[in-house]
Design a protein around this motif. Structure first.
Motif, PDB file in Angstrom:
ATOM      1  N   GLY A  97       0.760  -1.236   0.000  1.00  0.00           N
ATOM      2  CA  GLY A  97       0.000   0.000   0.000  1.00  0.00           C
ATOM      3  C   GLY A  97       0.791   1.285   0.000  1.00  0.00           C
ATOM      4  N   LYS A  98       2.081   1.261   0.380  1.00  0.00           N
ATOM      5  CA  LYS A  98       2.876   2.478   0.436  1.00  0.00           C
ATOM      6  C   LYS A  98       4.064   2.475  -0.519  1.00  0.00           C
ATOM      7  N   LEU A  99       4.256   1.411  -1.239  1.00  0.00           N
ATOM      8  CA  LEU A  99       5.442   1.294  -2.090  1.00  0.00           C
ATOM      9  C   LEU A  99       5.381   2.282  -3.245  1.00  0.00           C
ATOM     10  N   GLU A 100       6.350   3.192  -3.284  1.00  0.00           N
ATOM     11  CA  GLU A 100       6.406   4.231  -4.304  1.00  0.00           C
ATOM     12  C   GLU A 100       7.440   3.930  -5.384  1.00  0.00           C
ATOM     13  N   MET A 101       8.508   3.245  -5.018  1.00  0.00           N
ATOM     14  CA  MET A 101       9.590   3.010  -5.963  1.00  0.00           C
ATOM     15  C   MET A 101      10.042   1.549  -5.896  1.00  0.00           C
ATOM     16  N   LEU A 102      10.118   0.919  -7.052  1.00  0.00           N
ATOM     17  CA  LEU A 102      10.583  -0.462  -7.143  1.00  0.00           C
ATOM     18  C   LEU A 102      11.688  -0.547  -8.187  1.00  0.00           C
ATOM     19  N   ARG A 103      12.840  -1.043  -7.761  1.00  0.00           N
ATOM     20  CA  ARG A 103      13.956  -1.277  -8.677  1.00  0.00           C
ATOM     21  C   ARG A 103      14.330  -2.759  -8.616  1.00  0.00           C
ATOM     22  N   THR A 104      14.271  -3.420  -9.732  1.00  0.00           N
ATOM     23  CA  THR A 104      14.742  -4.805  -9.835  1.00  0.00           C
ATOM     24  C   THR A 104      15.707  -4.847 -11.011  1.00  0.00           C
ATOM     25  N   ILE A 105      16.960  -4.565 -10.742  1.00  0.00           N
ATOM     26  CA  ILE A 105      17.963  -4.364 -11.786  1.00  0.00           C
ATOM     27  C   ILE A 105      18.902  -5.560 -11.855  1.00  0.00           C
ATOM     28  N   ASN A 106      19.113  -6.044 -13.089  1.00  0.00           N
ATOM     29  CA  ASN A 106      20.037  -7.158 -13.321  1.00  0.00           C
ATOM     30  C   ASN A 106      19.653  -8.374 -12.477  1.00  0.00           C
ATOM     31  N   CYS A 107      18.387  -8.781 -12.634  1.00  0.00           N
ATOM     32  CA  CYS A 107      17.863  -9.906 -11.848  1.00  0.00           C
ATOM     33  C   CYS A 107      17.427 -11.085 -12.719  1.00  0.00           C
ATOM     34  N   GLY A 108      17.635 -10.993 -14.025  1.00  0.00           N
ATOM     35  CA  GLY A 108      17.252 -12.095 -14.906  1.00  0.00           C
ATOM     36  C   GLY A 108      15.755 -12.246 -15.078  1.00  0.00           C
ATOM     37  N   ILE A 109      15.002 -11.191 -14.832  1.00  0.00           N
ATOM     38  CA  ILE A 109      13.532 -11.244 -14.941  1.00  0.00           C
ATOM     39  C   ILE A 109      13.127 -11.315 -16.409  1.00  0.00           C
ATOM     40  N   THR A 110      12.246 -12.249 -16.737  1.00  0.00           N
ATOM     41  CA  THR A 110      11.832 -12.451 -18.123  1.00  0.00           C
ATOM     42  C   THR A 110      10.479 -11.825 -18.444  1.00  0.00           C
ATOM     43  N   CYS A 111       9.707 -11.476 -17.430  1.00  0.00           N
ATOM     44  CA  CYS A 111       8.406 -10.869 -17.700  1.00  0.00           C
ATOM     45  C   CYS A 111       7.959 -10.001 -16.528  1.00  0.00           C
ATOM     46  N   ILE A 112       7.150  -9.010 -16.846  1.00  0.00           N
ATOM     47  CA  ILE A 112       6.486  -8.209 -15.811  1.00  0.00           C
ATOM     48  C   ILE A 112       5.233  -8.982 -15.444  1.00  0.00           C
ATOM     49  N   ASP A 113       5.195  -9.521 -14.244  1.00  0.00           N
ATOM     50  CA  ASP A 113       4.075 -10.411 -13.906  1.00  0.00           C
ATOM     51  C   ASP A 113       2.973  -9.680 -13.132  1.00  0.00           C
ATOM     52  N   GLN A 114       1.992 -10.468 -12.665  1.00  0.00           N
ATOM     53  CA  GLN A 114       0.800  -9.906 -12.029  1.00  0.00           C
ATOM     54  C   GLN A 114       1.079  -9.205 -10.711  1.00  0.00           C
TER      55      GLN A 114
END
Length: 205
Positions: A97-114
């Motif tokens: 509910g309060k998360l304003e900024m999300l950084r997931t850098i160089n994590c091998g993520i293949t998709c933006i999920d739900q």
């Protein structure tokens, strides 16, 4: 004043962060989400979450305590209010509910999920240096103003107006984009970087 903490991965051990009652900013560098036993208890406190240089095959696995088979059945929050009341996706106990900024850098993520449907207060999203191919699941992040998806594998921008209507800054440099079709509908844009892509036709510009 923000209370923040930084964890760097040293050994293959699990640790708890639930004891930090006032934590608002968390940095996890080279630290697998699987080693953080209770990160979800911070969902009502964290404003900034940075996850860098570690394998994150599935954001939902680390940030939501709900099985994938149930996530897939949930509809976006942009549906009518009558639908929302029956939709567990809108329950406050599932939201960051309060998360304003999300950084997931160089994590091998293949998709933006739900998972992003549960972060409606995001204003800044940085998922650069991953393996993302499609820009999806951002409809409920209506406050997003800055997005960095540089250094990924994005090829198409034509669906952006459906998910990024209010974005003012967009970085999709270093991808595999061949056409700028779709950007003309992002009327709020103030700055965009599409350098180092596969745009060969000057008429696109």
């Amino acid at each position: 004043m923000l209370f923040y903490i930084v964890f760097a991965f040293i050994a293959d051990i699990d640790f708890s962060i639930g004891i930090f009652a006032n934590l608002q900013e968390l940095h996890l560098d080279m630290c697998p989400l699987s080693t953080v036993e209770d990160i979800y208890v911070l969902k009502d406190r964290l404003r900034f979450l940075y996850i860098t240089n570690t394998g994150v095959p599935d954001l939902q696995q680390g940030l939501l305590p709900i099985a994938s088979k149930h996530i897939r059945k949930l509809a976006p929050m942009i549906l009518a209010p009558s639908v929302k009341r029956e939709n567990s996706l809108t329950q406050p106990d599932l939201h960051w509910g309060k998360l304003e900024m999300l950084r997931t850098i160089n994590c091998g993520i293949t998709c933006i999920d739900q998972t992003l449907h549960f972060m409606p207060k995001l204003t800044m999203l940085d998922m650069s240096f991953n393996d993302i191919t499609h820009i999806v699941h951002l409809q409920d992040c209506s406050l997003l103003s800055t997005i960095n998806l540089s250094h990924n594998r994005v090829r198409v921008l034509s669906n952006l107006s459906r998910v990024l209507g209010n974005v003012t800054k967009l970085d999709v440099s270093h991808n595999y984009i061949e056409s700028l079709d779709g950007l003309d509908k992002l009327h709020s844009l103030q700055r965009i970087d599409v350098s180092y892509n596969l745009i060969n036709d000057i008429e696109e510009v």
